[in-house]
Design a protein around this motif. Sequence first.
Motif, PDB file in Angstrom:
ATOM      1  N   GLU A  35       0.936  -1.114   0.138  1.00 38.08           N
ATOM      2  CA  GLU A  35       0.038  -0.055   0.080  1.00 38.08           C
ATOM      3  C   GLU A  35       0.914   1.269   0.081  1.00 38.08           C
ATOM      4  N   THR A  36       0.448   2.336  -0.691  1.00 39.52           N
ATOM      5  CA  THR A  36       0.929   3.558  -0.657  1.00 39.52           C
ATOM      6  C   THR A  36       0.722   4.288   0.732  1.00 39.52           C
ATOM      7  N   ASP A 113       8.173   5.909   6.116  1.00 42.59           N
ATOM      8  CA  ASP A 113       6.939   5.036   6.324  1.00 42.59           C
ATOM      9  C   ASP A 113       6.860   4.265   7.485  1.00 42.59           C
TER      10      ASP A 113
END
Length: 190
Positions: A35-36, A113
């Motif tokens: 996923e982004t 992230d």
Amino acid sequence: MKSFLKLLIIFNLTAVLSYSQSKPVQVIFENTKVETATGLTATPVYVLKKQAKNGDFNYSKLDAIDGHIKDTINVKNLMPVFEPISGAFNYYQFLATFKGKAYNGGEAATIKDFHDILIIKTDQNNKIIDAYQYTLEWAEPPLQYDLFKSSAKNLVLTDTLNIKQLKFKRTYSWSEKNTMLKENGIIKLK
């Protein structure tokens, strides 16, 4: 006749014992897509990654997460702690990928992230029995400090449920302050 009776008793005991054992975990959905990450100020989205029937949590690993990491603390070594074992429940595993500020050795924080894992078990009516949330990039012992357990009662798992409703509390804390998870996040079942 006595031998036949003994065999019959042994057969019945074997049948009862094998019937009472849990059925094996049956994965009915798995999403391996990367996923982004959501933006720095956006609400994280917990995307469904795995759904299984006949599952349960491995409480021995969850209750002693620090003792189950043999080598380097990384996502690969942490994931088995959150995998389902045989049981009698519906098992759901979600992953939120989001941008966050990371400690940078006293310098200005860096943006990177992060991944929060959320596991939920429900009954056949999707009533939540138990849930845990953990940031997979947490790298400071004790790892248990960043493991949160739901304290919510009578809550049904639904699409777009906010994780705040799960009322997550730290499983381990050295202070009475800062025991509740303060983060937002939306659960996506579809």
